[in-house]
Write an enzyme that holds these catalytic residues in place. Structure first.
Site, mmCIF file in Angstrom:
data_model
loop_
_atom_site.group_PDB
_atom_site.id
_atom_site.type_symbol
_atom_site.label_atom_id
_atom_site.label_comp_id
_atom_site.label_asym_id
_atom_site.label_seq_id
_atom_site.Cartn_x
_atom_site.Cartn_y
_atom_site.Cartn_z
ATOM 1 N N GLU A 185 53.898 -30.715 -19.356
ATOM 2 C CA GLU A 185 52.593 -30.195 -18.957
ATOM 3 C C GLU A 185 51.635 -30.103 -20.142
ATOM 4 O O GLU A 185 51.968 -29.556 -21.192
ATOM 5 C CB GLU A 185 52.718 -28.806 -18.325
ATOM 6 C CG GLU A 185 51.378 -28.254 -17.865
ATOM 7 C CD GLU A 185 51.484 -26.908 -17.166
ATOM 8 O OE1 GLU A 185 50.441 -26.439 -16.664
ATOM 9 O OE2 GLU A 185 52.575 -26.329 -17.117
ATOM 10 N N ALA A 193 42.100 -21.098 -14.565
ATOM 11 C CA ALA A 193 42.761 -22.385 -14.780
ATOM 12 C C ALA A 193 43.267 -22.915 -13.451
ATOM 13 O O ALA A 193 43.344 -22.176 -12.470
ATOM 14 C CB ALA A 193 43.916 -22.221 -15.757
ATOM 15 N N GLY A 215 59.401 -27.993 -25.069
ATOM 16 C CA GLY A 215 60.859 -27.961 -25.100
ATOM 17 C C GLY A 215 61.483 -28.320 -23.765
ATOM 18 O O GLY A 215 62.626 -28.758 -23.706
ATOM 19 N N GLU A 225 37.839 -19.154 -8.603
ATOM 20 C CA GLU A 225 38.536 -17.970 -9.093
ATOM 21 C C GLU A 225 37.610 -16.850 -9.547
ATOM 22 O O GLU A 225 37.990 -15.689 -9.485
ATOM 23 C CB GLU A 225 39.483 -18.348 -10.245
ATOM 24 C CG GLU A 225 40.649 -19.192 -9.784
ATOM 25 C CD GLU A 225 41.661 -19.462 -10.870
ATOM 26 O OE1 GLU A 225 41.492 -18.981 -12.014
ATOM 27 O OE2 GLU A 225 42.651 -20.169 -10.586
ATOM 28 N N GLU A 278 44.998 -19.295 -0.642
ATOM 29 C CA GLU A 278 45.783 -18.308 0.106
ATOM 30 C C GLU A 278 46.963 -17.757 -0.693
ATOM 31 O O GLU A 278 47.450 -16.665 -0.404
ATOM 32 C CB GLU A 278 46.267 -18.881 1.431
ATOM 33 C CG GLU A 278 47.225 -20.050 1.281
ATOM 34 C CD GLU A 278 47.645 -20.647 2.612
ATOM 35 O OE1 GLU A 278 48.793 -21.085 2.703
ATOM 36 O OE2 GLU A 278 46.822 -20.668 3.540
ATOM 37 N N GLU A 332 37.779 -24.854 -10.239
ATOM 38 C CA GLU A 332 38.593 -23.647 -10.384
ATOM 39 C C GLU A 332 37.786 -22.434 -10.838
ATOM 40 O O GLU A 332 38.002 -21.328 -10.357
ATOM 41 C CB GLU A 332 39.760 -23.892 -11.345
ATOM 42 C CG GLU A 332 40.817 -24.824 -10.798
ATOM 43 C CD GLU A 332 41.582 -24.268 -9.617
ATOM 44 O OE1 GLU A 332 41.719 -23.036 -9.493
ATOM 45 O OE2 GLU A 332 42.065 -25.084 -8.805
ATOM 46 N N ARG A 378 51.577 -12.986 -11.026
ATOM 47 C CA ARG A 378 52.440 -14.137 -11.329
ATOM 48 C C ARG A 378 53.879 -13.752 -11.012
ATOM 49 O O ARG A 378 54.452 -12.878 -11.650
ATOM 50 C CB ARG A 378 52.310 -14.545 -12.800
ATOM 51 C CG ARG A 378 50.947 -15.057 -13.175
ATOM 52 C CD ARG A 378 50.619 -16.333 -12.442
ATOM 53 N NE ARG A 378 49.442 -16.992 -12.995
ATOM 54 C CZ ARG A 378 48.993 -18.145 -12.567
ATOM 55 N NH1 ARG A 378 49.592 -18.776 -11.562
ATOM 56 N NH2 ARG A 378 47.923 -18.685 -13.113
#
Length: 182
Positions: free
Chosen positions: A121, A78, A117, A98, A142, A94, A66
């Site tokens: 999402e 996810a 906040g 994954e 990719e 997914e 990440r």
């Protein structure tokens, strides 16, 4: 979500960025109590997440790079909900892409805001059971760098306690799934 609506009056809306995964806007608002101010918001179509459990009780996670965290995080599989797509369809796709597993049974665990906040999402969480491994290896997108990790529930709980980088949506979904895990 079942939140009592108390809409703010939008005095001005400015879209600053439109991306492939989210938009960023700044809104001049008047809150229900009369206070005025500027509020930033990341607009996101939502995500779907699975807590996958193998027939022998192992949890299927992914260790994924990440960029924002500058490293690899341990997460449940996810993905982003596509336009007009049911989150249950999103997560079925997914989990196969994954992890290389397909679930035989699904349980809706609920939904929650990820970071209210600054973002709208919502994560839709599911328990995926009766897993079978697919014959062909998963085809990652990719822009993904994913390693599949199998852990027992005590191993995952210990990893979280030991400070292994685990993302918030996975921890929250584990809490929702816990009553159904043996």
């Amino acid at each position: 979500m079942s939140i009592q609506p108390e809409p703010a009056q939008i005095l001005q809306n400015k879209l600053f960025y439109r991306g492939r995964k989210f938009d960023y806007e700044v809104n001049r608002l008047r809150l229900p109590n009369g206070v005025e101010g500027d509020w930033e918001c990341v607009r996101h179509p939502g995500g779907a997440l699975a807590v996958p459990v193998t027939p022998d009780g192992k949890l299927v996670l992914v260790r994924q790079y990440r960029f924002a965290a500058a490293g690899r995080l341990l997460e449940f599989p996810a993905g982003t909900v596509e336009p007009n797509e049911n989150p249950s369809i999103t997560i079925q796709r997914e989990i196969e892409e994954e992890t290389g597993y397909r679930a035989g049974s699904w349980r809706d665990l609920g939904k929650f805001f990820l970071a209210p906040g600054y973002s709208d999402e919502i994560i839709y969480a599911f328990l995926a059971q009766d897993l079978e491994q697919l014959e062909t290896p998963p085809q990652q997108d990719e822009d993904e760098d994913i390693e599949v990790v199998l852990m027992t529930l005590p191993e995952l709980e210990q990893a979280i306690q030991d400070g292994e980088p685990v993302d918030a949506k996975s921890i929250a979904s584990l809490v929702l799934a816990r009553p159904f895990l043996s």
